[in-house]
Enzyme design. Structure first.
Site, short mmCIF file in Angstrom:
data_model
loop_
_atom_site.label_atom_id
_atom_site.label_comp_id
_atom_site.label_asym_id
_atom_site.label_seq_id
_atom_site.Cartn_x
_atom_site.Cartn_y
_atom_site.Cartn_z
CB CYS A 67 -0.91 -0.05 1.23
SG CYS A 67 -1.87 1.45 1.51
CB CYS A 70 0.49 1.86 4.11
SG CYS A 70 -1.21 1.31 3.99
#
Length: 170
Positions: A67, A70
């Protein structure tokens, strides 16, 4: 990998669009309510028990190696942790990666000073499955959820300061 990235973005967008009526909010912690149980083995083998952190402000960040939002937040989280850990801030990164991706998670976390765990190794996880990442929870020293930061309201120095600093002793 591209499929995972698009799922990450899609879930985050849907979560933001649905707000507090989302499935996530219905199955997990709610701001203003006691934090659910979280007991998980950290990557170093030590156990993290959220209930044992009373008296400290705890940040729980759900993330994934695949991600990109993230990964972009992680240096901000690390800098904040380094700055405020001595004032009682605890931070745990909970990776939603599959257990077989543990080596990749360990390699990523070697760049950061805060501890992490694989969510799949949780003995108790009252936060429920991560339907979107990144997702960051802020829990006060009494064990009450005070903030939920989701993709779309990215973790920044300012957002962490607004959510965490008022909870710290002066």
């Amino acid at each position: 990998m591209k499929r995972k990235l698009s799922v990450c973005a899609l879930c985050s967008t849907l979560l933001v669009a649905l707000g507090s009526t989302s499935v996530w909010a219905a199955t997990a912690a709610a701001v203003g309510q006691p934090a659910p149980a979280l007991v998980v083995a950290q990557l170093d083998g030590r156990e993290f028990d959220l209930a044992a952190q009373r008296g400290k402000v705890v940040i729980v960040n759900y993330w994934a190696s695949w991600c990109s939002p993230c990964r972009a937040e992680m240096p901000v989280l690390d800098a904040f942790y380094k700055r405020y850990h001595s004032r009682g801030v605890v931070l745990l990164g909970v990776s939603v990666d599959d257990p077989h991706e543990r080596p990749a998670v360990i390699a990523i976390m070697q760049k950061f000073s805060y501890p992490a765990a694989l969510g799949a190794s949780a003995r108790l996880n009252g936060f429920g499955p991560a339907l979107a990442v990144p997702m960051t929870w802020v829990i006060d020293s009494q064990g009450v959820v005070r903030a939920r930061l989701v993709s779309g309201t990215a973790v920044t120095e300012q957002s962490l300061s607004r959510a965490v600093l008022p909870l710290l002793p002066h």
